[in-house]
Design an enzyme around this catalytic site. Structure first.
Site, PDB file in Angstrom:
ATOM      1  N   SER C  95      -5.725 -19.217 -28.233  1.00 21.28           N
ATOM      2  CA  SER C  95      -4.762 -19.211 -26.864  1.00 21.28           C
ATOM      3  C   SER C  95      -5.792 -18.416 -25.911  1.00 21.28           C
ATOM      4  CB  SER C  95      -3.772 -18.451 -27.208  1.00 21.28           C
ATOM      5  OG  SER C  95      -4.087 -17.092 -27.554  1.00 21.28           O
ATOM      6  N   LYS C 138       3.138 -10.966 -25.072  1.00 22.62           N
ATOM      7  CA  LYS C 138       2.114 -10.957 -24.117  1.00 22.62           C
ATOM      8  C   LYS C 138       2.502 -10.554 -22.810  1.00 22.62           C
ATOM      9  CE  LYS C 138      -0.701 -14.459 -26.608  1.00 22.62           C
ATOM     10  NZ  LYS C 138      -1.147 -15.876 -26.722  1.00 22.62           N
TER      11      LYS C 138
END
Ligand SMILES: [Ca+2]
Ligand SMILES: [Ca+2]
Ligand SMILES: [Ca+2]
Ligand SMILES: [Ca+2]
Ligand SMILES: [Ca+2]
Ligand SMILES: [Ca+2]
Ligand SMILES: [Ca+2]
Ligand SMILES: [Ca+2]
Ligand SMILES: [Ca+2]
Ligand SMILES: [Ca+2]
Ligand SMILES: [Ca+2]
Ligand SMILES: [Ca+2]
Lengths: 223, 223, 223, 223, 223, 223
Positions: C95, C138
């Protein structure tokens, strides 16, 4: 189409014989070449002993290239890839050695392999054909697969006593002791040595050591 | 957007078909090239058998480059990277072989891949298309993903009996035996061989062995 | 200072977003270059999938260098090192792909990265931004760290429903589908393609194959 | 044919003696050379200690090449392959060291090995013959295999007390302390040093460091 | 002599601080250079994270060589070896990063390290000094070892509250945030950038890509 | 002959001292050189720490070659092999460091090692002699083996208290702190620095970077 002989003679493709717990099977060895720098690639989920048998086959051919009709310089500008489908089945053992060797020689000489010949045998660096296991299962698979001639190591000739008669009648079984006998039986044309002069050898060696093929420079290396 | 066909024809991107315990899925194979020295990079959490299938695809293309319309010298000055997203999912098996081969050929010829074609099949070094597993799940995934045409190995044609009628009606299923059939079906334009003269070959070989393309030097290698 | 945005725009340093069992965190990707021979070093206790995502980022940049404003010849005479502090914490997953790609482009173009932008997203070789996990954690880390803008994959837009309102109000969240959108948002200046003539390409290819950029020699390779 | 002495003297093939749980056996060491760049390949399912013993044998020969009659430049343009059939049997231990060394010297000098000589002994880099285990089993295997002369380490001479009389009568057992004694006994012709002038050495060193054998350039390296 | 500061300033030798379960210890980092081709060797029973911290230190120095007073071309013709005695004790972690970096800079500039300075801190590729663990044990070891000044990461300044007063009185503890502060404190002379012209850079790049430093050839690469 | 001192002074052979669970033993370190490209081979069933100690010994010698009387250019055209018989016994630890270093220096200078000297001690890259374990067992083995002089690390001098009087009387035990003391005691002749001019260095650097030793080209690298 798996387990059946090819429909035509092919360059660089040889039919080997495999032996597993569930019986024998035909094993196709495929070799192709491409412009390169002398790399040898081997694929097909091969375990270490089978990988080593390809290395031995390759060195056998390289060490007697001139006699087999192959220019030694070809190994500097060619990559060779040997593959054994199918890709998902693990394979091991040295008994495909003579088939590997034949595939490489066929590829580099452009000499097709007879489509109805199968073979099994370990090969030593000196070209001796060494005995293998599973002869019975391998011969049964050859018969099933439409193979006409099977090359086997002479040291396995004694095992033929246990082979059913119908198998021995349906196949031409040829015991061999030396790789040159294999080439003679399996390739469609005889192998002819090439000429390879001292000048050719000096040019090759100069190319290998990164030095120019300058006759004077070569001279100065020797006196 | 995962699990759906691309919206336009793309160079170097092919839709394969994956088969896992939880069903089938579309698998995108991406290939890009860049100036380099003939390195092949493969990424995407690939296990050994899938990595080997990319090596086989690459050698197949390199060994018949001229016939496919690719200059052999291109492999000396190009690096190729084949990636299979997504990066976190482990992938294995040889059944993406024909998709890998098609991606590399599309990339090196600049010939786009039809966006509504998916394919599954192992490929041998000689270009034979070998059978695969999970046909039903793969076809279902193709239908779900908006694919119109699916190329499958001819040896899997017998498995079509078990496929539901709506799947067989919603997809054009094309059995293939040779990689050239795959190229003909999947690429937007036919492949045309290039001209490759003996001089081209000599220049390439000289470049590969680190020696100058001096005709005299070449001469002295041969007599 | 860990977990906080940088105080000024930097070349080759990008803020990614990590997701662990204990929550989200800012992740700095650092890239530097030095005279070399095209080596790529990656450090920071990275596991295989993250290492592969840097390889994909690198190939993406190399394969479209001219369009991004980078001379392809630069890759022959430069080594690149990508590091992800801190050095003791293991890191994995794809990612950080768009952050890796942005760091390399910033480095090679000398185009600074906006210090208040963070990003998360896998990237494919074709530049597609693929979905990621842990969006909520996140985004919380980004808010805590003083980040103003966060780039996320468009396929994760659906996950915004579960994100607390204060987070969505405190951050500008930008869904992206293509790496070019990432460059446009994260770099301080637009990217401009360079001119790269056929002569430039021929000179580069000659350098890569170890042959002199002699127009006649080049000619003889082509007819 | 396994377990029997060769029928004629051979270049690069030496008979060693192996010792396993089930008794002793003859072990053929095969060495071939081919044009190359100084690579050494070793195959035959060899474990680390046996691989190392081939490396030591090789370095021993390279470090005293001129005395043995071998041009040092030969190592730059030759690859050597040492193989120990059969390929499926794992092999380990340092006791084939003197046989490995003899095989390499025979190969590089073209000096055949006496077919009725077998040998066992570890070798040090300085050519000292070091003691081995399993002497009794090895001598029995030699006798069975039709061997006439067996070379053993002098430090094993004390173990001869336990060897049956018929074995000691059927074999000529020669204790040796130095590899030169091995060469004298096993090769069909004496080894003769070659001439190797300072100019030869300078040309070789220039080739190795990639610099031209220009006497002026060489001069400027020294004053 | 282990656990004690050096008796004189040394080039390429830096005192780090280690932290183990049984307490802190001085750790000597030694770096030497020799003519070579840009190899970096690391020894001392180092685990992966410490090896990576040396790679980061090396890239930091290479990427800003001109500013530090080091000719970039030096990296092509020099091998560097970093060793951390004693050889039998395993060592890991990133906290010797600033000591590694200082050792390499001292070595390549010939600038001796002050013998009474010790240091601990991870370093990022951009030269940021990152926090470490075990501060208390490390400071005790420094005091015991006769160290006068200890450089620590500024982010560890908060941990000084737990340090006994006698330690804080016996040592000059200097918090740092950037590697340049480390160089200023630890080296005996200031670092001065070298001049590095475009011609120097072109000559270096030509050398790296194997092409001659021919201004015309360089020109043809650019228009 | 194992466990006994050599009968004459030898070039490249040093007697070390090993310590195992069953007592001490003499350990022969053998080093040979041959024309090559700067490779270092190490064999003898060595574990990682002992392998690293040979790397440290090698770098120590290379980094101070001129002072030791060795031409730095020698490392480009020479391969070195260090072997520790017997080949079947695993060996580990750093305590043969000074013996390894002495063997390499003896080899490269042609300066024989005194046959009645044995030694034990780890060596750092800077030539410091670091302490070792098993002193008592090692000294007993030296006495048994006919050794006259044993070099030990000065930091082990304190352990002499526990050594039996007959051992201390039968051996000349010399504590050393620096590798130069080892050379002075163990080699038969003093070491003399060679002259190595700036021109020599420039020629070597040009050879290493693959560029010609053209004074003008060298000039253009510097202004
Ligand atoms: Ca299959
Ligand atoms: Ca026969
Ligand atoms: Ca994912
Ligand atoms: Ca068909
Ligand atoms: Ca840390
Ligand atoms: Ca969008
Ligand atoms: Ca066998
Ligand atoms: Ca004797
Ligand atoms: Ca120790
Ligand atoms: Ca500060
Ligand atoms: Ca032994
Ligand atoms: Ca002293």
């Amino acid at each position: 189409r798996f387990g059946l002989a090819d429909e035509e003679d092919q360059i660089g493709a040889v039919t080997g014989l495999a032996w597993t717990e569930t019986g024998g099977d035909l094993l196709t060895i495929e070799a192709v070449q491409m412009p390169g720098r002398g790399m040898m690639k081997v694929t097909g989920n091969l375990r270490d002993v089978m990988k080593e048998s390809i290395q031995a086959a390759s060195s056998l051919v390289r060490s007697r290239a001139v006699m087999l009709g192959i220019k030694p310089s070809q190994f500097n500008t060619t990559d060779i890839h040997v593959h054994v489908p199918d890709g998902a089945t693990p394979k091991d053992g040295p008994s495909a050695g003579i088939a590997m060797t034949t595939a490489i020689v066929s590829l580099l000489t452009g000499n097709p392999v007879r489509r109805d010949v199968a073979m099994t045998g370990e090969v030593s660096l000196r070209g001796r054909v060494l005995p293998i296991g599973g002869l019975k299962e391998k011969l049964l698979a050859a018969l099933r697969g439409g193979i006409k001639t099977v090359l086997i190591p002479e040291e396995n000739e004694k095992d033929l006593a246990e082979i059913p008669d119908n198998v021995k009648e349906g196949l031409r079984i040829v015991p061999v002791t030396d790789i040159n006998e294999v080439f003679a039986r399996a390739l469609t044309r005889p192998l002819t040595p090439i000429e390879w002069s001292d000048e050719d050898e000096a040019a090759l060696q100069a190319s290998l050591s990164g030095k120019p093929a300058d006759p004077d420079a070569a001279e100065s290396l020797r006196h």
